[in-house]
Design an enzyme around this catalytic site. Structure first.
Site, mmCIF file in Angstrom:
data_model
loop_
_atom_site.group_PDB
_atom_site.id
_atom_site.type_symbol
_atom_site.label_atom_id
_atom_site.label_comp_id
_atom_site.label_asym_id
_atom_site.label_seq_id
_atom_site.Cartn_x
_atom_site.Cartn_y
_atom_site.Cartn_z
ATOM 1 N N ASP A 103 0.835 -1.197 0.000
ATOM 2 C CA ASP A 103 0.000 0.000 0.000
ATOM 3 C C ASP A 103 0.875 1.255 0.000
ATOM 4 O O ASP A 103 2.040 1.208 0.405
ATOM 5 C CB ASP A 103 -0.881 0.036 1.259
ATOM 6 C CG ASP A 103 -1.864 -1.119 1.289
ATOM 7 O OD1 ASP A 103 -2.163 -1.666 0.207
ATOM 8 O OD2 ASP A 103 -2.307 -1.486 2.392
HETATM 9 N N1 URA Z 1 -1.259 -5.938 3.870
HETATM 10 C C1 URA Z 1 -1.735 -4.688 3.870
HETATM 11 O O1 URA Z 1 -2.755 -4.403 4.466
HETATM 12 N N2 URA Z 1 -1.047 -3.735 3.212
HETATM 13 C C2 URA Z 1 0.119 -3.981 2.573
HETATM 14 O O2 URA Z 1 0.722 -3.061 2.003
HETATM 15 C C3 URA Z 1 0.604 -5.288 2.578
HETATM 16 C C4 URA Z 1 -0.105 -6.250 3.240
#
Ligand code: URA
Length: 239
Positions: A103
């Site tokens: 993310d």
């Molecule tokens: N899980 C998440 O919620 N975000 C990420 O970036 C990776 C795994």
């Protein structure tokens, strides 16, 4: 492939720069000076030297990055800076792509490669490649949460996750916060955040520490990257 493409692929500059380089007559193919950018060469069988040095041609490139917050795990985006913008890959024809997504606000280990086969293997749901995250949580993570994660939890879209291993590093009762490490075998959208939501807690900071046998090099500053070592690559290919 064309000689100018091979030279550009090998990091000797843009196609335009490479054409200029050829004019200086320092490029030899099988021992003979070559000036024609269109000449066809086979990188596996032809010997190409530049100023007497054998060309180091790599078809595939493999990098690990310590992804910072604020950039997205994509090759192009109109709104945000991407992880590729952080790399000096302009004009490189072996443009790597991120293997999976973190993310925008997640930090840590991101593998980038142009090896599509390896990417596919690492991301395939069949292969269950472990990913370990360090997370700071708003809320108190409990032994019951650990047990629930071991069984698999139900996400907001009714998806039942595979078993995941949760380790509690620290709990701060006064501040109502926890720090944990979590290993998951899948890579669903926002998976760690949604797993925590499933037990009533919120992730406030997330960092990926490892993917399969590959661990984040803690010497890599946020936003920097390096090529994988041969050992790392070998382990990854065996994973
Ligand atoms: N899980 C998440 O919620 N975000 C990420 O970036 C990776 C795994």
């Amino acid at each position: 492939m064309r000689l100018d493409k091979l030279l550009a692929h090998s990091g000797l500059g843009t196609r335009k720069e490479v054409k200029k380089l050829l004019k200086t007559k320092i490029v030899e193919v099988n021992g003979k000076v070559e000036v024609n950018p269109k000449t066809h060469v086979d990188p596996d069988t032809d010997s190409v030297t530049v100023g007497g040095e054998e060309l180091d041609y790599q078809e595939f490139v493999y990098f690990m990055m310590n992804k910072p917050q604020g950039v997205i795990s994509a090759t192009e985006d109109l709104m945000h800076e991407t992880v590729l913008d952080l790399m000096e890959m302009q004009d490189s024809l072996q443009e790597p792509h991120p293997v999976g997504r973190l993310d925008i606000d997640t930090e840590g280990l991101l593998l980038l490669t142009n090896d599509g086969k390896l990417t596919h293997r690492l991301l395939s749901p069949k292969h269950h490649v472990d990913k370990t995250y360090y997370a700071e949580i708003d809320g108190i993570v409990t032994e019951e949460d650990k047990e629930a994660f071991k069984q698999g939890v139900t996400l907001d879209d009714d998806y039942q996750t595979l078993p995941a291993e949760l380790s509690i590093i620290e709990v701060n009762e006064e501040e109502n916060t926890s720090t944990v490490e979590l290993t998951i075998q899948e890579g669903k959208f926002h998976q760690v955040k949604r797993m925590m939501q499933a037990v009533g807690k919120e992730v406030v900071y997330l960092k990926r520490l490892s993917m399969g046998p590959l661990s984040l090099d803690e010497d890599l500053e946020l936003g920097t990257y390096r090529e994988l070592t041969e050992d790392e690559l070998e382990l990854l290919k065996k994973a």
